[in-house]
Design an enzyme around this catalytic site. Structure first.
Site, PDB file in Angstrom:
ATOM      1  N   CYS A 117       5.335   3.069 -24.056  1.00  0.00           N
ATOM      2  CA  CYS A 117       5.071   3.064 -22.621  1.00  0.00           C
ATOM      3  C   CYS A 117       5.215   4.482 -22.088  1.00  0.00           C
ATOM      4  O   CYS A 117       6.063   5.216 -22.566  1.00  0.00           O
ATOM      5  CB  CYS A 117       6.035   2.130 -21.921  1.00  0.00           C
ATOM      6  SG  CYS A 117       5.668   0.406 -22.265  1.00  0.00           S
ATOM      7  N   PRO A 118       4.381   4.865 -21.175  1.00  0.00           N
ATOM      8  CA  PRO A 118       3.473   4.083 -20.348  1.00  0.00           C
ATOM      9  C   PRO A 118       2.036   4.041 -20.859  1.00  0.00           C
ATOM     10  O   PRO A 118       1.136   3.636 -20.124  1.00  0.00           O
ATOM     11  CB  PRO A 118       3.522   4.816 -19.015  1.00  0.00           C
ATOM     12  CG  PRO A 118       3.578   6.257 -19.420  1.00  0.00           C
ATOM     13  CD  PRO A 118       4.470   6.250 -20.663  1.00  0.00           C
TER      14      PRO A 118
END
Length: 75
Positions: free
Chosen positions: A13-14
């Protein structure tokens, strides 16, 4: 309505969220984008992004010990 698949396995992530945002922009209204991911944080981030963006989640499932799939529709 067309269906597209975005494979983001192995991305932290992201990046699954960033790629999903870029991919859905290219779709036509009514098309669906399925995002396959293994980033635990995306189990929160992707549904929240879909809700905040007004994209209905049509499917969300855990498909392995650390693997999920979510489908959102562009409306």
């Amino acid at each position: 309505m067309a269906q597209y698949v975005l494979e983001t396995d192995g991305q932290v992530c992201p990046f699954p969220l960033v790629e999903a945002g870029a991919a859905i922009e290219k779709l036509n209204l009514g098309d669906e984008l399925t995002i396959n991911f293994d980033c635990t944080q995306a189990t929160d981030a992707l549904p929240r992004w879909a809700a905040e963006s007004g994209y209905p989640v049509t499917h969300f499932d855990r498909v392995g010990d650390a693997h999920w799939t979510i489908t959102v529709q562009k409306v």
